[in-house]
Design a protein around this motif. Structure first.
Motif, PDB file in Angstrom:
ATOM      1  N   ILE A   1       0.871  -1.173   0.000  1.00  0.00           N
ATOM      2  CA  ILE A   1       0.000   0.000   0.000  1.00  0.00           C
ATOM      3  C   ILE A   1       0.915   1.232   0.000  1.00  0.00           C
TER       4      ILE A   1
ATOM      5  N   ASN B   1      -2.848   3.080  10.572  1.00  0.00           N
ATOM      6  CA  ASN B   1      -4.098   2.822   9.856  1.00  0.00           C
ATOM      7  C   ASN B   1      -3.842   2.218   8.483  1.00  0.00           C
ATOM      8  N   SER B   2      -2.797   2.688   7.811  1.00  0.00           N
ATOM      9  CA  SER B   2      -2.452   2.097   6.513  1.00  0.00           C
ATOM     10  C   SER B   2      -2.078   0.628   6.689  1.00  0.00           C
TER      11      SER B   2
ATOM     12  N   LYS C   1      -3.113  -1.351   9.074  1.00  0.00           N
ATOM     13  CA  LYS C   1      -4.356  -2.089   9.374  1.00  0.00           C
ATOM     14  C   LYS C   1      -5.125  -2.398   8.090  1.00  0.00           C
ATOM     15  N   HIS C   2      -5.159  -1.400   7.231  1.00  0.00           N
ATOM     16  CA  HIS C   2      -5.842  -1.540   5.953  1.00  0.00           C
ATOM     17  C   HIS C   2      -5.234  -2.695   5.154  1.00  0.00           C
TER      18      HIS C   2
ATOM     19  N   ASN D   1      -6.050  -6.023   6.702  1.00  0.00           N
ATOM     20  CA  ASN D   1      -7.415  -6.436   6.358  1.00  0.00           C
ATOM     21  C   ASN D   1      -7.474  -7.065   4.980  1.00  0.00           C
ATOM     22  N   GLU D   2      -6.727  -6.485   4.080  1.00  0.00           N
ATOM     23  CA  GLU D   2      -6.726  -6.954   2.698  1.00  0.00           C
ATOM     24  C   GLU D   2      -6.038  -8.319   2.581  1.00  0.00           C
TER      25      GLU D   2
END
Ligand SMILES: Nc1ncnc2c1ncn2[C@@H]1O[C@H](COP(=O)(O)OP(=O)(O)OP(=O)(O)O)[C@@H](O)[C@H]1O
Ligand SMILES: [Mg+2]
Length: 346
Positions: free
Chosen positions: A36, A56-57, A59-60, A63-64
């Motif tokens: 990312i 947060n990045s 975490k993103h 999640n992916e």
């Protein structure tokens, strides 16, 4: 119990890379991966607000990718870490060694020793005490505030750090760690903000260096020369790179002085290594990091250095599904550090 899964997390200035490997079998197997874009200013900042954004990045991305574990190995930026191989120690017991390393570290760590974590790896130790016996160690000094910052971000991202190491240690494990018989190799990590170098012989790092010239410097040079926005300059870089026969060599001419800054440091590293270890001449160069994808870089480096140069393939030793191979090949060198981190089992 030995680890079953490991996340390797490489928080770069241009992108965050994540690789999940399974260690259930002897050969590590790829479970999943992803990347990312890094938020700006990103991990370089010390402000909690900025670090939250990085978390947060992450975490993103988690999640992916959806890894079956929270156990993560993370890399500290090479430019902020101090490493040195110390050759001139006599035979020492473990306790004596810890003391000697503290003392020797004052010479190459430009900050109070109380402010760094000292880790070391014994490269060689004579089997017994004697007038000619000696100990050779690889020392890594990591500033405590940087380690704490990375741990804080992992905590914010709800991950569980199991180890923290340097980018070059990870890169070396991914590319050479498994083969102690590989010839003495110069690893070059061409990343966004830095170029990092490591001389690796028989699976052991003998020298490291980091300079603040990397892929961003190439992009900026194009932006400046052609009066482009950074996004357009980035595109030109990726398409024309160091190819002399493209656009009448106009992009090549702009990038060459910066590539030459990196190459002159490479030559200094080679020279310093060969003075210290004349019996281990460098036989080849391996290029990792996103910058290794620069068109023409392998040939240009090979011509200037007069050495065999290869693009890094961190997936080479990893067991992976056949249908993934082409996909993984696209930006393989950029995953070098993340793969090396996920390969770490303890
Ligand atoms: N195809 C390509 N051609 C040329 N350069 C590329 C290509 N792909 C990526 N890069 C460059 O590689 C750099 C990013 O590499 P990498 O992902 O290794 O850096 P990073 O880990 O984000 O940064 P750092 O380690 O410095 O914090 C960028 O400068 C980018 O422009
Ligand atoms: Mg990087």
């Amino acid at each position: 119990m030995a680890a079953q899964y490991r996340i390797g997390l490489d928080i770069g200035q241009s992108s965050i890379k994540l690789v999940v490997l399974s260690h259930k079998e002897k050969e590590a197997k790829l479970v999943s991966l992803g990347h990312i874009a890094s938020p700006q200013p990103g991990i370089i900042s010390d402000a909690d607000l900025d670090l939250e954004v990085v978390a947060n990045s992450i975490k993103h991305l988690i999640n992916e990718v959806n890894p079956p574990t929270k156990d993560v190995v993370v890399a500290l930026p090479e430019s902020r870490i101090f490493t040195r191989v110390i050759y001139d120690l006599p035979y020492l017991t473990n306790e004596e060694l810890a003391q000697a390393i503290r003392y020797a570290s004052e010479e190459f760590v430009p900050m109070p020793i109380a402010d760094v974590n000292l880790n070391y790896q014994i490269i060689f130790r004579s089997s017994e005490k004697g007038p000619k016996s000696r100990t050779v160690v690889f020392v890594v000094a990591s500033p405590k505030n940087i380690v704490e910052k990375y741990l804080k971000v992992l905590n914010m991202a709800a991950l569980k750090p199991v180890a923290v190491e340097t980018e070059l240690i990870a890169a070396s494990r991914a590319l050479l760690g498994i083969n102690p018989y590989s010839p003495t190799t110069l690893l070059i990590q061409l990343s966004a903000t830095t170029s990092d170098f490591a001389v690796v012989s028989e699976g052991v790092i003998l020298m490291t260096r980091s300079i603040a010239t990397g892929g961003m410097a190439l992009t900026r040079a194009i932006a400046q020369a052609f009066n482009f926005e950074l996004i357009q300059a980035e595109e030109y870089k990726k398409v024309y790179g160091l190819l002399e026969d493209q656009l009448e060599g106009k992009v090549f001419q702009v990038l060459k002085p910066i590539a030459d800054i990196i190459l002159s440091e490479v030559k200094r590293v080679i020279q310093a290594h060969e003075m210290q270890n004349p019996q281990r001449p460098i036989k080849r160069v391996v290029l990792g990091g996103g910058g290794a994808l620069l068109p023409g870089v392998v040939i240009y480096f090979a011509n200037v250095l007069g050495l065999e140069v290869q693009q890094a393939d961190p997936w080479y030793y990893i067991n992976k599904d056949a249908n993934l191979k082409t996909k993984l090949a696209v930006d393989a060198p950029a995953y070098t550090v993340a793969v090396g981190l996920a390969l770490r089992e303890n």
